[in-house]
Design a protein around this motif. Structure first.
Motif, PDB file in Angstrom:
ATOM      1  N   ILE A 119     -14.184  19.031 -47.969  1.00 15.94           N
ATOM      2  CA  ILE A 119     -14.254  19.237 -46.523  1.00 15.94           C
ATOM      3  C   ILE A 119     -15.576  18.682 -46.005  1.00 15.94           C
ATOM      4  O   ILE A 119     -15.618  18.036 -44.956  1.00 15.94           O
ATOM      5  CB  ILE A 119     -14.106  20.739 -46.167  1.00 15.94           C
ATOM      6  CG1 ILE A 119     -12.664  21.203 -46.396  1.00 15.94           C
ATOM      7  CG2 ILE A 119     -14.545  21.005 -44.733  1.00 15.94           C
ATOM      8  CD1 ILE A 119     -12.425  22.685 -46.144  1.00 15.94           C
ATOM      9  N   GLN A 120     -16.649  18.909 -46.751  1.00 15.95           N
ATOM     10  CA  GLN A 120     -17.963  18.435 -46.311  1.00 15.95           C
ATOM     11  C   GLN A 120     -17.992  16.908 -46.195  1.00 15.95           C
ATOM     12  O   GLN A 120     -18.558  16.367 -45.247  1.00 15.95           O
ATOM     13  CB  GLN A 120     -19.060  18.946 -47.256  1.00 15.95           C
ATOM     14  CG  GLN A 120     -20.442  18.885 -46.651  1.00 15.95           C
ATOM     15  CD  GLN A 120     -20.557  19.647 -45.329  1.00 15.95           C
ATOM     16  OE1 GLN A 120     -20.034  20.735 -45.152  1.00 15.95           O
ATOM     17  NE2 GLN A 120     -21.227  19.037 -44.365  1.00 15.95           N
ATOM     18  N   GLN A 121     -17.385  16.214 -47.137  1.00 13.79           N
ATOM     19  CA  GLN A 121     -17.315  14.747 -47.046  1.00 13.79           C
ATOM     20  C   GLN A 121     -16.530  14.320 -45.809  1.00 13.79           C
ATOM     21  O   GLN A 121     -16.902  13.364 -45.130  1.00 13.79           O
ATOM     22  CB  GLN A 121     -16.682  14.155 -48.307  1.00 13.79           C
ATOM     23  CG  GLN A 121     -17.557  14.252 -49.537  1.00 13.79           C
ATOM     24  CD  GLN A 121     -16.800  13.910 -50.810  1.00 13.79           C
ATOM     25  OE1 GLN A 121     -15.660  14.332 -51.010  1.00 13.79           O
ATOM     26  NE2 GLN A 121     -17.443  13.146 -51.683  1.00 13.79           N
ATOM     27  N   TYR A 122     -15.459  15.021 -45.521  1.00 14.30           N
ATOM     28  CA  TYR A 122     -14.642  14.723 -44.340  1.00 14.30           C
ATOM     29  C   TYR A 122     -15.454  14.953 -43.059  1.00 14.30           C
ATOM     30  O   TYR A 122     -15.404  14.138 -42.128  1.00 14.30           O
ATOM     31  CB  TYR A 122     -13.374  15.592 -44.361  1.00 14.30           C
ATOM     32  CG  TYR A 122     -12.365  15.224 -43.315  1.00 14.30           C
ATOM     33  CD1 TYR A 122     -11.532  14.128 -43.486  1.00 14.30           C
ATOM     34  CD2 TYR A 122     -12.229  15.972 -42.152  1.00 14.30           C
ATOM     35  CE1 TYR A 122     -10.588  13.776 -42.519  1.00 14.30           C
ATOM     36  CE2 TYR A 122     -11.289  15.637 -41.186  1.00 14.30           C
ATOM     37  CZ  TYR A 122     -10.482  14.537 -41.377  1.00 14.30           C
ATOM     38  OH  TYR A 122      -9.556  14.194 -40.425  1.00 14.30           O
ATOM     39  N   ILE A 123     -16.208  16.043 -43.035  1.00 13.42           N
ATOM     40  CA  ILE A 123     -17.063  16.346 -41.882  1.00 13.42           C
ATOM     41  C   ILE A 123     -18.107  15.250 -41.699  1.00 13.42           C
ATOM     42  O   ILE A 123     -18.327  14.769 -40.587  1.00 13.42           O
ATOM     43  CB  ILE A 123     -17.741  17.728 -42.039  1.00 13.42           C
ATOM     44  CG1 ILE A 123     -16.696  18.837 -41.891  1.00 13.42           C
ATOM     45  CG2 ILE A 123     -18.884  17.904 -41.036  1.00 13.42           C
ATOM     46  CD1 ILE A 123     -17.190  20.229 -42.247  1.00 13.42           C
ATOM     47  N   ILE A 124     -18.740  14.835 -42.781  1.00 11.65           N
ATOM     48  CA  ILE A 124     -19.770  13.791 -42.710  1.00 11.65           C
ATOM     49  C   ILE A 124     -19.174  12.502 -42.164  1.00 11.65           C
ATOM     50  O   ILE A 124     -19.766  11.852 -41.293  1.00 11.65           O
ATOM     51  CB  ILE A 124     -20.438  13.567 -44.085  1.00 11.65           C
ATOM     52  CG1 ILE A 124     -21.311  14.778 -44.441  1.00 11.65           C
ATOM     53  CG2 ILE A 124     -21.256  12.280 -44.109  1.00 11.65           C
ATOM     54  CD1 ILE A 124     -21.785  14.805 -45.893  1.00 11.65           C
TER      55      ILE A 124
END
Length: 186
Positions: A119-124
């Motif tokens: 999810i964090q990669q998607y947010i970034i």
């Protein structure tokens, strides 16, 4: 009954979904962010035809609960970054968990298993897209953009930007200005 449809949030997509529902005589109460609420029972034949017609238009009817949850996570993130005036000041994980009513660990594991990224990669990735958009508008400084998107510093934003795009934010902005100048010279 609720049906979940994978599509980009646009007026065109909503109209297309409504048209298909009406063609098949399916009564609905709303067509919203990737979701249709149906008033009556839908036959298997209607559902199958609806799914096929949507697919022809590049839309997808989702029936797997994990895929539906992932689409909801993606929608919350897109809404949070692209459509809110300012990114919420709470922790991303708390915000997503609160919006969807699930434990973040469960959401995170489901998302990673289905999408192959965190999810964090998607947010970034979405934050960097927002940075590009804001740089192109040329209304905010890099410091203001970093603050707006809750980066700890301009250096942190710049490092993430370069890691994702291969360019520094300053160089990205310079390319835009060069393109504009070239267009003026034509």
């Amino acid at each position: 009954m609720k049906l979940y449809i994978k599509y980009m949030v646009s007026l065109r997509c909503k109209m297309l979904v409504k048209e298909e529902l009406e063609k098949l005589g399916i009564n609905y109460t709303s067509v919203d962010l990737g979701m249709v609420k149906i008033e009556d029972n839908v036959t298997e034949k209607q559902l199958e035809t609806f799914g096929k017609n949507l697919k022809k238009s590049g839309l997808e009817l989702l029936d797997n609960e994990r895929n539906i949850l992932v689409e909801k996570i993606k929608s919350v993130i897109v809404e949070m970054i692209h459509y809110e005036d300012e990114v919420p000041k709470v922790n991303d994980s708390d915000y997503i968990s609160e919006e969807l009513g699930y434990d973040y660990t469960y959401l995170s594991n489901t998302f990673s298993e289905v999408k192959g990224i965190t999810i964090q990669q998607y947010i970034i990735m979405h934050k960097i897209e927002k940075v590009k958009e804001l740089l192109l508008y040329n209304e905010l400084t890099l410091t203001e953009i970093a603050h707006k998107l809750h980066y700890s510093s301009v250096a942190h934003l710049s490092n993430q930007f370069k890691k994702i795009t291969g360019l520094t934010p300053t160089y990205f902005k310079e390319l835009k200005e060069k393109r504009e100048k070239n267009l003026e010279d034509l």
